[in-house]
Design a protein around this motif. Sequence first.
Motif, PDB file in Angstrom:
ATOM      1  N   ARG A   6       0.698  -1.190   0.029  1.00 40.60           N
ATOM      2  CA  ARG A   6      -0.171   0.015   0.118  1.00 40.60           C
ATOM      3  C   ARG A   6       0.857   1.280   0.016  1.00 40.60           C
ATOM      4  NH1 ARG A   6      -3.839   3.054  -1.659  1.00 40.60           N
ATOM      5  NH2 ARG A   6      -4.423   4.308  -0.227  1.00 40.60           N
ATOM      6  N   VAL A   7       1.754   1.319   0.727  1.00 43.03           N
ATOM      7  CA  VAL A   7       2.835   2.285   0.631  1.00 43.03           C
ATOM      8  C   VAL A   7       3.726   2.367  -0.483  1.00 43.03           C
ATOM      9  CG1 VAL A   7       4.904   3.532   2.031  1.00 43.03           C
ATOM     10  CG2 VAL A   7       3.053   2.426   3.416  1.00 43.03           C
ATOM     11  N   ALA A   8       3.947   1.317  -0.966  1.00 37.37           N
ATOM     12  CA  ALA A   8       4.622   1.569  -2.165  1.00 37.37           C
ATOM     13  C   ALA A   8       3.821   1.911  -3.378  1.00 37.37           C
ATOM     14  CB  ALA A   8       5.172   0.095  -2.796  1.00 37.37           C
ATOM     15  N   LYS A   9       2.775   1.449  -3.464  1.00 39.05           N
ATOM     16  CA  LYS A   9       1.433   1.906  -4.402  1.00 39.05           C
ATOM     17  C   LYS A   9       1.120   3.707  -4.187  1.00 39.05           C
ATOM     18  CE  LYS A   9      -3.332   1.625  -5.648  1.00 39.05           C
ATOM     19  NZ  LYS A   9      -4.789   1.197  -5.394  1.00 39.05           N
ATOM     20  N   LYS A  10       1.002   3.968  -3.172  1.00 36.60           N
ATOM     21  CA  LYS A  10       0.830   5.483  -2.778  1.00 36.60           C
ATOM     22  C   LYS A  10       1.913   6.375  -3.271  1.00 36.60           C
ATOM     23  CE  LYS A  10      -1.276   8.436   0.488  1.00 36.60           C
ATOM     24  NZ  LYS A  10      -2.106   8.716   1.708  1.00 36.60           N
ATOM     25  N   THR A  11       3.348   5.811  -2.971  1.00 34.64           N
ATOM     26  CA  THR A  11       4.510   6.403  -3.492  1.00 34.64           C
ATOM     27  C   THR A  11       4.510   6.556  -5.024  1.00 34.64           C
ATOM     28  OG1 THR A  11       5.333   5.701  -1.467  1.00 34.64           O
ATOM     29  CG2 THR A  11       7.047   6.505  -3.085  1.00 34.64           C
ATOM     30  N   ILE A  12       4.348   5.515  -5.501  1.00 31.56           N
ATOM     31  CA  ILE A  12       4.418   5.541  -7.196  1.00 31.56           C
ATOM     32  C   ILE A  12       3.330   6.352  -7.800  1.00 31.56           C
ATOM     33  CG2 ILE A  12       4.003   4.178  -9.022  1.00 31.56           C
ATOM     34  CD1 ILE A  12       5.233   1.818  -7.498  1.00 31.56           C
ATOM     35  N   ILE A  13       2.236   6.248  -7.114  1.00 30.56           N
ATOM     36  CA  ILE A  13       0.917   7.542  -7.669  1.00 30.56           C
ATOM     37  C   ILE A  13       1.558   8.928  -7.339  1.00 30.56           C
ATOM     38  CG2 ILE A  13      -1.553   8.129  -7.262  1.00 30.56           C
ATOM     39  CD1 ILE A  13      -1.974   5.065  -6.726  1.00 30.56           C
ATOM     40  N   THR A  14       1.806   9.016  -6.220  1.00 29.01           N
ATOM     41  CA  THR A  14       2.332  10.442  -5.781  1.00 29.01           C
ATOM     42  C   THR A  14       3.390  10.936  -6.720  1.00 29.01           C
ATOM     43  OG1 THR A  14       1.577   9.944  -3.521  1.00 29.01           O
ATOM     44  CG2 THR A  14       3.179  11.859  -3.901  1.00 29.01           C
ATOM     45  N   LEU A  15       4.299  10.209  -6.738  1.00 25.22           N
ATOM     46  CA  LEU A  15       5.544  10.598  -7.606  1.00 25.22           C
ATOM     47  C   LEU A  15       5.045  10.834  -9.116  1.00 25.22           C
ATOM     48  CD1 LEU A  15       8.389   8.398  -6.452  1.00 25.22           C
ATOM     49  CD2 LEU A  15       8.080  10.925  -5.785  1.00 25.22           C
ATOM     50  N   THR A  16       4.242   9.989  -9.764  1.00 23.67           N
ATOM     51  CA  THR A  16       3.875  10.008 -11.121  1.00 23.67           C
ATOM     52  C   THR A  16       3.005  11.153 -11.329  1.00 23.67           C
ATOM     53  OG1 THR A  16       3.952   7.564 -11.165  1.00 23.67           O
ATOM     54  CG2 THR A  16       2.567   8.742 -12.886  1.00 23.67           C
ATOM     55  N   GLY A  17       2.055  11.351 -10.211  1.00 24.97           N
ATOM     56  CA  GLY A  17       1.069  12.545 -10.344  1.00 24.97           C
ATOM     57  C   GLY A  17       1.875  13.852 -10.390  1.00 24.97           C
ATOM     58  N   PHE A  18       2.810  13.946  -9.417  1.00 23.88           N
ATOM     59  CA  PHE A  18       3.512  15.242  -9.182  1.00 23.88           C
ATOM     60  C   PHE A  18       4.720  15.418 -10.457  1.00 23.88           C
ATOM     61  CE2 PHE A  18       2.545  15.220  -4.643  1.00 23.88           C
ATOM     62  CZ  PHE A  18       2.208  16.761  -4.579  1.00 23.88           C
ATOM     63  N   VAL A  19       5.319  14.405 -11.016  1.00 27.65           N
ATOM     64  CA  VAL A  19       6.044  14.420 -12.174  1.00 27.65           C
ATOM     65  C   VAL A  19       5.124  15.276 -13.297  1.00 27.65           C
ATOM     66  CG1 VAL A  19       7.342  13.368 -13.998  1.00 27.65           C
ATOM     67  CG2 VAL A  19       7.681  12.930 -11.330  1.00 27.65           C
ATOM     68  N   ILE A  20       4.133  14.714 -13.498  1.00 31.74           N
ATOM     69  CA  ILE A  20       3.230  15.040 -14.658  1.00 31.74           C
ATOM     70  C   ILE A  20       2.636  16.415 -14.410  1.00 31.74           C
ATOM     71  CG2 ILE A  20       1.109  14.710 -15.942  1.00 31.74           C
ATOM     72  CD1 ILE A  20       1.650  11.693 -15.530  1.00 31.74           C
ATOM     73  N   GLY A  41      -2.233  15.116 -14.110  1.00 32.55           N
ATOM     74  CA  GLY A  41      -1.463  14.875 -12.986  1.00 32.55           C
ATOM     75  C   GLY A  41      -2.522  15.077 -11.735  1.00 32.55           C
ATOM     76  N   LEU A  42      -3.366  16.054 -11.776  1.00 35.67           N
ATOM     77  CA  LEU A  42      -4.430  15.969 -10.519  1.00 35.67           C
ATOM     78  C   LEU A  42      -5.240  14.997 -10.441  1.00 35.67           C
ATOM     79  CD1 LEU A  42      -5.105  19.907 -10.608  1.00 35.67           C
ATOM     80  CD2 LEU A  42      -4.033  18.656  -9.167  1.00 35.67           C
ATOM     81  N   ALA A  43      -5.643  14.537 -11.730  1.00 39.02           N
ATOM     82  CA  ALA A  43      -6.502  13.184 -11.771  1.00 39.02           C
ATOM     83  C   ALA A  43      -5.936  12.005 -11.046  1.00 39.02           C
ATOM     84  CB  ALA A  43      -6.833  12.853 -13.186  1.00 39.02           C
ATOM     85  N   ALA A  46      -5.468  12.697  -7.598  1.00 41.18           N
ATOM     86  CA  ALA A  46      -7.068  12.633  -6.883  1.00 41.18           C
ATOM     87  C   ALA A  46      -7.187  11.053  -6.199  1.00 41.18           C
ATOM     88  CB  ALA A  46      -7.930  13.076  -7.581  1.00 41.18           C
ATOM     89  N   THR A  47      -6.476  10.210  -6.998  1.00 46.63           N
ATOM     90  CA  THR A  47      -6.891   8.863  -6.573  1.00 46.63           C
ATOM     91  C   THR A  47      -6.515   8.527  -5.152  1.00 46.63           C
ATOM     92  OG1 THR A  47      -4.805   7.914  -7.490  1.00 46.63           O
ATOM     93  CG2 THR A  47      -6.866   7.884  -8.788  1.00 46.63           C
ATOM     94  N   GLU A  48      -5.764   9.213  -4.460  1.00 52.60           N
ATOM     95  CA  GLU A  48      -5.108   8.936  -3.197  1.00 52.60           C
ATOM     96  C   GLU A  48      -5.406  10.362  -2.270  1.00 52.60           C
ATOM     97  OE1 GLU A  48      -3.469   6.246  -1.833  1.00 52.60           O
ATOM     98  OE2 GLU A  48      -3.692   5.215  -3.802  1.00 52.60           O
ATOM     99  N   TYR A  49      -5.524  11.646  -3.067  1.00 56.07           N
ATOM    100  CA  TYR A  49      -5.620  12.497  -1.995  1.00 56.07           C
ATOM    101  C   TYR A  49      -7.117  13.451  -2.267  1.00 56.07           C
ATOM    102  CZ  TYR A  49      -0.515  11.557  -1.460  1.00 56.07           C
ATOM    103  OH  TYR A  49       0.560  10.918  -1.144  1.00 56.07           O
ATOM    104  N   ILE A  50      -7.756  13.771  -1.130  1.00 59.04           N
ATOM    105  CA  ILE A  50      -8.891  14.646  -1.559  1.00 59.04           C
ATOM    106  C   ILE A  50      -8.561  15.903  -1.767  1.00 59.04           C
ATOM    107  CG2 ILE A  50     -10.816  15.504   0.207  1.00 59.04           C
ATOM    108  CD1 ILE A  50     -10.689  13.049   1.824  1.00 59.04           C
ATOM    109  N   TRP A  51      -7.476  16.589  -1.130  1.00 63.33           N
ATOM    110  CA  TRP A  51      -7.237  17.956  -1.831  1.00 63.33           C
ATOM    111  C   TRP A  51      -7.195  18.116  -3.100  1.00 63.33           C
ATOM    112  CZ3 TRP A  51      -2.709  18.511  -4.192  1.00 63.33           C
ATOM    113  CH2 TRP A  51      -1.677  17.755  -4.166  1.00 63.33           C
ATOM    114  N   HIS A  56      -8.749  19.315  -8.843  1.00 65.70           N
ATOM    115  CA  HIS A  56      -8.890  18.660  -9.998  1.00 65.70           C
ATOM    116  C   HIS A  56     -10.359  18.859 -10.607  1.00 65.70           C
ATOM    117  CE1 HIS A  56     -10.162  15.169 -12.669  1.00 65.70           C
ATOM    118  NE2 HIS A  56      -9.090  15.391 -13.336  1.00 65.70           N
ATOM    119  N   ALA A  57     -11.428  19.154  -9.919  1.00 65.45           N
ATOM    120  CA  ALA A  57     -12.658  19.232 -10.311  1.00 65.45           C
ATOM    121  C   ALA A  57     -12.761  20.983 -10.714  1.00 65.45           C
ATOM    122  CB  ALA A  57     -13.874  19.118  -9.028  1.00 65.45           C
ATOM    123  N   LYS A  58     -12.084  21.681  -9.788  1.00 71.48           N
ATOM    124  CA  LYS A  58     -12.085  23.235 -10.293  1.00 71.48           C
ATOM    125  C   LYS A  58     -11.158  23.395 -11.738  1.00 71.48           C
ATOM    126  CE  LYS A  58     -12.272  25.152  -5.720  1.00 71.48           C
ATOM    127  NZ  LYS A  58     -11.589  25.789  -4.764  1.00 71.48           N
TER     128      LYS A  58
END
Length: 87
Positions: A6-20, A41-43, A46-51, A56-58
């Motif tokens: 779970r931590v590895a998945k969240k880390t990969i999603i976070t890094l990928t999202g921020f890079v994009i 990137g926000l999408a 958004a799979t991991e973070y409410i903010w 993303h919606a805005k």
Amino acid sequence: MKTILRVAKKTIITLTGFVILIGGIIMLVAPGPGLLFIIIGLAILATEYIWAQQIHAKAKGHYDTIKQKTLGKIKRPKTDEPKANNK
């Protein structure tokens, strides 16, 4: 083991999202579809973070507005007036 995955998945999603997302921000001043990359990137974030879901919606709403305005300017109004012959 599930916690590590779970931590590895969240880390990969976070890094990928921020890079994009950062790539999109750079493309706002450099050539490229910056706003589109920001939304992607926000999408991803958004799979991991409410903010990120809220932002993303805005951002998607702003993108849709800009898209409609741009398409409205590109389309030319159709006229039924016949073209004048230059004789």
